[in-house]
Design an enzyme around this catalytic site. Sequence first.
Site, PDB file in Angstrom:
ATOM      1  CG  ASP A 185       6.179  11.408   9.817  1.00 37.14           C
ATOM      2  OD1 ASP A 185       6.488  12.521   9.336  1.00 37.14           O
ATOM      3  OD2 ASP A 185       6.271  10.354   9.177  1.00 37.14           O
TER       4      ASP A 185
ATOM      5  N   GLY B 269       9.603   6.044   5.919  1.00 36.95           N
ATOM      6  CA  GLY B 269      10.881   5.991   6.612  1.00 36.95           C
ATOM      7  C   GLY B 269      10.952   4.898   7.654  1.00 36.95           C
TER       8      GLY B 269
ATOM      9  CG  LEU C 255      -1.994  -1.081   1.289  1.00 34.23           C
ATOM     10  CD1 LEU C 255      -2.700  -1.037   2.628  1.00 34.23           C
ATOM     11  CD2 LEU C 255      -2.991  -0.912   0.159  1.00 34.23           C
TER      12      LEU C 255
END
Length: 734
Positions: A533, A419, A415
């Site tokens: 993030d 990182g 998908l």
Amino acid sequence: MKLGCSRFLLSCHVLLCLSAIWVPATADVPVAHLTGCQAKCGEVDIPFPFGIGEQCALHRGFNINCTTVNGILKPFAGYVEVTKISVPDGKAWINATTMSWRCYDVATDTMSYQNEGLDLRNTPFWVSEVDNKIIVIGCNTLAYMRSFPYVIGCSSICEDVTLENDKCSGAGCCQADVPKGVRYYNGYFNTNYNATKRCSFMAVMEKAAFKFNTSYTESTVFWDTYNGTVPLVLDWLAWPSTCDVAQNMSSYACASTHSECVNSTIDEPGYRCTCAVGYKGNPYVQNGCQDIDECLEDATLCVSGSGTCTNTAGNYTCSCPRGKDWANGSCQSHFPVIPVVGTTVGLVVLVIVLACACMIQERRKLQKMKRDYFRQHGGLILFEEMRSKQGITFKIFTEEELQQATNRFSEQQVLGQGGYGTVYKGVLEGNVEVAVKRCKTVDEQQKKEFGKEMLILSEVNHKNIVKLLGCCLEVEVPMLVYEFVPNGTLFQLIHGNHGLRISLATRLGIAHESADALAYLHSSASTPILHGDVKSSNILLDRDHKAKVADFGASILAPTDKSQFITLVHGTCGYLDPEYMQTNLLTDKSDVYSFGVVLLELLTGKLPFNFSQDVAAREKSLSMMFMYAMKVNKLEEILDDDIKNEESTEIIEEAAELAMRCLEMCGDNRPSMKEVAEKLDSLRKVMQHPWVQRNPEEMECLLGEPSSMVSSTITSAECFSIEKKAVNGLQSGR
């Protein structure tokens, strides 16, 4: 040594050195080796598809110039010296003037900088992630390589540590892995890091050619050792199309018989050629792949079994004298049928017994390894906690369950990649769709805390947060299992070429749901969680375009110790909190800053960072472009065309003001995520009201802070009446 203008001018050429446009000619390119073409330049072999002169190369991307330097012939690609070319490996070695440096200038009592880089776009080359490392040399130095979407680097110190030769792990020297598929990069130093009055260096270079010496931290020794030019290994492809397409073209580059086509391993179409097993040579020229004479290359073949080695096309055979046959690695004599049958049956039984014993032993080893991994990752602690807590839906999966769910982690099930790992789509028993995340690495400290952290994350329960369903701990690096969200990411919705119009109401709804989810993580979860993030590609959308925040475990799975944060820098260009880049400490206000960038994406439809060389400095960063537009009162110029002409101007301006507060340089001046969510909720509700878009004074009542009523022409009593009318209208559905 003087690190000055001459070196800077040379470094400018590096960005152009290999950028010969990789555009194949429209006519068919001859793939046979051309007669009359120079085979060597000095001591370096120049094999086809490379060639000295365009007429001798497969295409312009492989054109080599043979130039005399100090009386010695040397091959160059543009301004970069080529030191070696390997056709079987698909690699080229170069000397690159890409060493970035920072040195103390005694005369001016300031630090001087030179940030170098390499641009391989529009060429058949990219930086080999296998053969190179990001190397940082210096004391109190934080440096990193920037290449969209990566910011990867490390820090080195000299105080209170012992520097050792050949050891590059943070004491005077540190190193980091090069990401896959890097075609361009630039080196940078963190200017806010407490630098010493010495020289520091950063380079992407061949790891086999580097050995740390403690003297490198003194003055310019590292620069002088390499003369500012570092060895670098590049991977290359022959042609920018896949094997399936290329094999039907007359310009197909794999010209030799017994040659094979190999597709690109990076996320770009392309292929290179190799010789089939049992053959060696150059697959790009006619009859370039020649049979390997295994008998000649290895004189011991067949000899140990008293046989004779005979070479065959692509292989070899072992033959025996009359009366013997080659079997089980030696020449076997013929025996009468009955003894042979008896011996054969006995051998078969013995082999079966030994095979079963080996299988049992290997299975025991595998089970022991799985148990060890389970303990290392805190599985026993997690299991006991789950038993003590009733009603918990979190599940510990086996590796076999997840392999079956993802078709053995097939590439067709991928998908996305990031990182921290790769995410696969899976289907569990009962046709339950899930997303399985295989993390890339986990350090010793994370192993000890992993089980405890999984329990914390399992208790996160919010309609706008992707639910963590379970994990697998019996593997070297743990795997996480999330609910499957079917409609892609917010990044794809905003920036994808799908032709859909996204209304302001939809954008505000997604923004509010995402902010509400982050506010829950910060303040309502059983243990506060920092996302770490926040970006549009980590906000998923369901079939109704409802937002679901993903990767909320990144900060827990990432290093949490201050020294670890300083050692390794990870992030996404455009979203990074500038305060975090200075302090290397992640806070809840770091998430607020990143969310502010996401809000800008929703309002402007623009990417968070523009790496194009043709734009002004303030237009590279979306946040900088936005701040400038607000400063000069030109917000409308950067708004997305889909919402620019909508009547809800006041709501857009309110959202822009909120984004400005989120993007404050000082984290203490930013609002909390709870405040952001509440503000977006009020904007969304006002947007839903059918009569609120006409009267600016009514808008002022419903959107303004109490202090904003001072200059208003409408009284407080009238405003109260308007608010009451709005509430009644919403309740009655009018």
